[in-house]
Design a protein around this motif. Structure first.
Motif, mmCIF file in Angstrom:
data_model
loop_
_atom_site.group_PDB
_atom_site.id
_atom_site.type_symbol
_atom_site.label_atom_id
_atom_site.label_comp_id
_atom_site.label_asym_id
_atom_site.label_seq_id
_atom_site.Cartn_x
_atom_site.Cartn_y
_atom_site.Cartn_z
ATOM 1 N N ASN A 16 -39.824 7.960 -37.962
ATOM 2 C CA ASN A 16 -39.801 9.247 -38.667
ATOM 3 C C ASN A 16 -39.153 9.059 -40.048
ATOM 4 O OD1 ASN A 16 -40.361 11.950 -38.956
ATOM 5 N ND2 ASN A 16 -38.434 12.603 -38.056
ATOM 6 N N ILE A 17 -39.737 8.205 -40.834
ATOM 7 C CA ILE A 17 -39.145 7.721 -42.081
ATOM 8 C C ILE A 17 -38.948 8.825 -43.114
ATOM 9 C CG2 ILE A 17 -39.521 6.162 -44.035
ATOM 10 C CD1 ILE A 17 -40.931 4.308 -41.969
ATOM 11 N N ARG A 18 -37.715 8.883 -43.608
ATOM 12 C CA ARG A 18 -37.352 9.777 -44.709
ATOM 13 C C ARG A 18 -37.509 8.993 -46.006
ATOM 14 N NH1 ARG A 18 -31.646 10.582 -43.759
ATOM 15 N NH2 ARG A 18 -31.739 11.418 -45.860
ATOM 16 N N GLU A 19 -38.027 9.618 -47.041
ATOM 17 C CA GLU A 19 -38.302 8.923 -48.301
ATOM 18 C C GLU A 19 -37.080 8.235 -48.892
ATOM 19 O OE1 GLU A 19 -40.224 11.300 -51.220
ATOM 20 O OE2 GLU A 19 -42.122 11.319 -50.131
ATOM 21 N N LEU A 41 -41.378 4.786 -47.778
ATOM 22 C CA LEU A 41 -40.132 5.026 -48.495
ATOM 23 C C LEU A 41 -40.399 5.460 -49.929
ATOM 24 C CD1 LEU A 41 -37.715 2.076 -47.580
ATOM 25 C CD2 LEU A 41 -37.517 4.477 -46.935
ATOM 26 N N GLY A 42 -39.540 6.333 -50.429
ATOM 27 C CA GLY A 42 -39.587 6.705 -51.828
ATOM 28 C C GLY A 42 -38.789 5.716 -52.660
ATOM 29 N N SER A 43 -38.661 5.995 -53.931
ATOM 30 C CA SER A 43 -37.982 5.068 -54.842
ATOM 31 C C SER A 43 -36.493 4.919 -54.540
ATOM 32 C CB SER A 43 -38.183 5.506 -56.293
ATOM 33 O OG SER A 43 -37.663 6.809 -56.477
ATOM 34 N N ASP A 44 -35.895 5.887 -53.871
ATOM 35 C CA ASP A 44 -34.473 5.805 -53.535
ATOM 36 C C ASP A 44 -34.215 5.246 -52.139
ATOM 37 O OD1 ASP A 44 -33.704 6.832 -55.991
ATOM 38 O OD2 ASP A 44 -33.794 8.902 -55.282
ATOM 39 N N ASN A 64 -37.986 -3.862 -55.119
ATOM 40 C CA ASN A 64 -36.548 -3.717 -55.306
ATOM 41 C C ASN A 64 -35.882 -2.855 -54.228
ATOM 42 O OD1 ASN A 64 -37.494 -1.254 -56.137
ATOM 43 N ND2 ASN A 64 -36.474 -1.265 -58.108
ATOM 44 N N ARG A 65 -36.662 -2.217 -53.369
ATOM 45 C CA ARG A 65 -36.100 -1.438 -52.261
ATOM 46 C C ARG A 65 -35.859 -2.314 -51.041
ATOM 47 N NH1 ARG A 65 -40.815 2.481 -51.399
ATOM 48 N NH2 ARG A 65 -41.806 0.442 -51.618
ATOM 49 N N PHE A 66 -36.262 -3.566 -51.117
ATOM 50 C CA PHE A 66 -36.228 -4.487 -49.989
ATOM 51 C C PHE A 66 -35.228 -5.605 -50.213
ATOM 52 C CE2 PHE A 66 -37.638 -8.459 -48.042
ATOM 53 C CZ PHE A 66 -37.806 -8.079 -46.727
ATOM 54 N N LYS A 67 -34.486 -5.934 -49.160
ATOM 55 C CA LYS A 67 -33.592 -7.099 -49.214
ATOM 56 C C LYS A 67 -33.683 -7.845 -47.896
ATOM 57 C CE LYS A 67 -29.093 -8.794 -50.310
ATOM 58 N NZ LYS A 67 -27.832 -8.498 -50.964
ATOM 59 N N LEU A 68 -34.040 -9.124 -47.985
ATOM 60 C CA LEU A 68 -34.068 -9.987 -46.807
ATOM 61 C C LEU A 68 -32.710 -10.649 -46.665
ATOM 62 C CD1 LEU A 68 -35.647 -11.310 -44.466
ATOM 63 C CD2 LEU A 68 -36.197 -13.159 -46.052
ATOM 64 N N ILE A 69 -32.145 -10.553 -45.490
ATOM 65 C CA ILE A 69 -30.889 -11.207 -45.164
ATOM 66 C C ILE A 69 -31.236 -12.357 -44.223
ATOM 67 C CG2 ILE A 69 -28.614 -10.907 -44.128
ATOM 68 C CD1 ILE A 69 -28.910 -7.890 -44.999
ATOM 69 N N PRO A 70 -31.120 -13.591 -44.708
ATOM 70 C CA PRO A 70 -31.601 -14.754 -43.940
ATOM 71 C C PRO A 70 -30.626 -15.220 -42.853
ATOM 72 C CG PRO A 70 -30.755 -15.494 -46.037
ATOM 73 C CD PRO A 70 -30.647 -13.980 -46.037
ATOM 74 N N HIS A 71 -30.282 -14.289 -41.984
ATOM 75 C CA HIS A 71 -29.348 -14.571 -40.893
ATOM 76 C C HIS A 71 -29.788 -13.820 -39.649
ATOM 77 C CE1 HIS A 71 -26.408 -16.610 -43.431
ATOM 78 N NE2 HIS A 71 -26.723 -15.713 -44.356
#
Length: 91
Positions: A16-19, A41-44, A64-71
């Motif tokens: 139920n994704i909020r922007e 997802l929205g820009s925020d 830029n809304r995405f971050k991979l954590i390699p752990h």
């Protein structure tokens, strides 16, 4: 993408994704579920993904809304605290 995400529609709908929400993908893999979340997802909004397998690195979306954590996601609390995240909207 090297595999078809399992229960893709059901998983993304259940979030139920909020922007402007903050979401976590604990097993990034091929990135299919993450891409589905990013589409809604929205820009925020923000998406953190965990995967300790280095083979998934090329699957990262350029977003830029995405971050991979390699752990391993067992460190989720630690890494979210480092990012200043105290609460998420879905995992």
């Amino acid at each position: 993408m090297y595999h078809v995400p399992v229960l893709f529609n059901e998983c993304v709908a259940a979030l139920n994704i909020r922007e402007n929400g903050i979401y976590i993908d604990c097993t990034f893999g091929g990135g299919g579920h993450s891409r589905g979340i990013l589409e809604k997802l929205g820009s925020d909004g923000k998406l953190f993904a965990f995967d300790q397998d280095k083979a998934v690195l090329p699957n990262q979306p350029d977003d830029n809304r995405f971050k991979l954590i390699p752990h391993n996601f067992r460190y989720i609390k630690k890494f979210l605290r480092l990012e200043g995240i105290r609460q998420v909207d879905g995992i």
